[in-house]
Design a protein around this motif. Structure first.
Motif, short mmCIF file in Angstrom:
data_model
loop_
_atom_site.label_atom_id
_atom_site.label_comp_id
_atom_site.label_asym_id
_atom_site.label_seq_id
_atom_site.Cartn_x
_atom_site.Cartn_y
_atom_site.Cartn_z
N SER A 235 0.83 -1.21 0.00
CA SER A 235 0.00 0.00 0.00
C SER A 235 0.86 1.26 0.00
CB SER A 235 -0.92 -0.02 1.22
OG SER A 235 -1.83 -1.09 1.17
N GLN A 236 1.96 1.24 0.74
CA GLN A 236 2.86 2.39 0.75
C GLN A 236 3.45 2.63 -0.64
OE1 GLN A 236 5.28 0.87 4.16
NE2 GLN A 236 5.12 2.96 4.92
N TRP A 238 2.14 1.74 -3.52
CA TRP A 238 1.09 2.23 -4.40
C TRP A 238 0.83 3.71 -4.14
CZ3 TRP A 238 -3.63 4.55 -3.50
CH2 TRP A 238 -4.46 4.69 -4.62
N LEU A 239 0.78 4.09 -2.87
CA LEU A 239 0.47 5.47 -2.52
C LEU A 239 1.57 6.42 -2.99
CD1 LEU A 239 -1.58 7.30 -1.09
CD2 LEU A 239 -0.23 7.02 1.00
N TYR A 243 -0.63 9.29 -4.57
CA TYR A 243 -1.06 10.07 -3.41
C TYR A 243 -2.07 11.15 -3.77
CZ TYR A 243 2.51 13.17 -5.26
OH TYR A 243 3.27 13.95 -6.10
N THR A 251 -9.30 3.25 -1.58
CA THR A 251 -8.70 2.47 -2.67
C THR A 251 -7.64 1.51 -2.14
OG1 THR A 251 -9.09 4.31 -4.20
CG2 THR A 251 -7.51 2.62 -4.88
N MET A 252 -6.78 1.98 -1.21
CA MET A 252 -5.77 1.09 -0.65
C MET A 252 -6.41 -0.08 0.08
SD MET A 252 -2.57 3.38 0.74
CE MET A 252 -3.56 4.51 1.76
N ARG A 255 -7.67 -2.55 -2.49
CA ARG A 255 -6.56 -3.27 -3.12
C ARG A 255 -5.95 -4.30 -2.18
NH1 ARG A 255 -3.65 -1.41 -7.36
NH2 ARG A 255 -1.73 -1.97 -6.26
N SER A 256 -6.00 -4.04 -0.87
CA SER A 256 -5.39 -4.95 0.11
C SER A 256 -6.20 -6.22 0.33
CB SER A 256 -5.22 -4.23 1.45
OG SER A 256 -6.48 -4.06 2.10
N PRO A 275 -3.82 5.79 8.03
CA PRO A 275 -3.65 5.94 6.58
C PRO A 275 -3.83 7.38 6.11
CG PRO A 275 -4.96 3.99 7.07
CD PRO A 275 -4.77 4.71 8.37
#
Length: 352
Positions: A235-236, A238-239, A243, A251-252, A255-256, A275
């Motif tokens: 997630s980090q 992707w962000l 961002y 969204t995160m 996706r997780s 988050p």
């Protein structure tokens, strides 16, 4: 220690000391009441500080930046200096100093009990805390060590943004935040012991600019640790690339494969931030880079990093950074223009 007619200052040197701070302090104290008179009359003044480098032994040793330090005296020979200065300790933000500095801690406690004023620069305040001298008092340290100081020594009231904190019994504990805030500390000591006029003269001689706005404008906001949790690490990453997306937390979570509630709990446990806090810090760090590097209007930058409401961005930036976006740009853009281009955006850092 030294001439009893002078104010005695002990600069505590350890293998984790950097020589620039140590000898920078020494230079400013040596110049006090000496060099301004030389400029006016051609004859140096007498000076007022008797400044010595002290260490647990008197043998020469290499400092953290490779410079050889030669102490003037050992700790046992320096029982009650008027002022003790602890330069920064070169160690990682999660460093443990308990075992390495027991002798220095005992010496600091003796000096404080005898009436000395104890001062520190940057991470040097960790040594005061380890000696038990900050319990119940206000304190500061470099912004990268504030969380460590607060977590490891919960009885200390840590001020994250202040460049200088005066605390302790009879105000005999003085702490400067970032590494170069040793200049603020030195000017404060000169002003307090000698007088404000002499402190101003020294500032003019050395072109010292006091950090009145505190540490926060200089701080890297994205200091949350990388997660050991593979889902959160993904997630980090992707962000770091998205961002500016709308509703990034939702969204995160999607996706997780976790429920939003479970995702938020695991993210906070892994990074130390919620988050949304993480999103804000990443966006603001990118905004800082854009303010430094370009001429886009502040409202445009707000939109580009993901804020549809420019007024909210202004308020958030001012609260987190300690300066308005416009003042931040004015202060730091000139420095950016003097530096060669580098791939150091928040996006690039978070991908690494």
């Amino acid at each position: 220690m030294g001439d009893t007619d002078r104010i005695t200052v002990a600069l505590l040197a350890t293998p984790a000391t950097t020589a620039s701070t140590l000898y920078g302090m020494l230079d400013l104290f040596a110049s006090t009441c000496r060099d301004w008179q030389m400029l006016e009359t051609g004859t140096p003044g007498p000076g007022v500080f008797d400044t010595r480098v002290v260490s647990r032994h008197t043998r020469a040793f290499r400092a953290a930046n490779g410079v050889t330090l030669r102490p003037d005296a050992g700790l046992d020979a320096c029982q009650r200096p008027d002022i003790v200065c602890i330069p920064e300790l070169y160690l990682p933000p999660d460093g443990n100093i308990t075992a390495d500095y027991a002798r220095e801690c005992r010496w600091l406690r003796r000096c404080y009990a005898a009436g000395s004023t104890l001062t520190s620069i940057c991470s040097g305040s960790l040594l005061l805390a380890e000696a038990g001298l900050l319990d119940g008092w206000e304190a500061t340290t470099h912004w990268a060590f504030c969380e460590l100081l607060a977590a490891r020594y919960p009885d200390v009231r840590v001020h994250h943004n202040r460049a200088l904190v005066v605390s302790g019994e009879a105000q005999r504990l003085i702490m400067a935040g970032g590494a170069t805030s040793w200049q603020d500390l030195a000017l404060y000591i000169i002003g307090r012991w000698i007088g404000i006029e002499e402190a101003v003269r020294i500032a003019r001689l050395f072109l010292v600019d006091v950090h009145q706005s505190g540490q926060q404008p200089y701080a890297l906001l994205t200091t949350a640790r990388q997660a050991n949790d593979a889902v959160i690490t993904g997630s980090q990453k992707w962000l770091a690339m998205h961002y500016d997306a709308p509703r990034p937390v939702k969204t995160m979570a999607e996706r997780s494969g976790l429920t939003e509630r479970t995702f938020k709990r695991r993210f906070k446990a892994a990074t130390g931030m919620s988050p949304m806090q993480y999103v804000h810090t990443l966006r603001l760090e990118e905004a800082k880079q854009m303010l430094e590097a370009g001429d886009d209007p502040v409202d445009t930058i707000a939109m580009e990093v993901g804020y549809e409401d420019p007024a909210f961005f202004h308020r958030l930036f001012s609260r987190k950074v300690g300066l308005t976006p416009g003042r931040y740009r004015k202060r730091f853009r000139q420095l950016r223009l003097m530096l060669p281009p580098r791939g150091n955006s928040a996006r690039a850092r978070m991908q690494s």
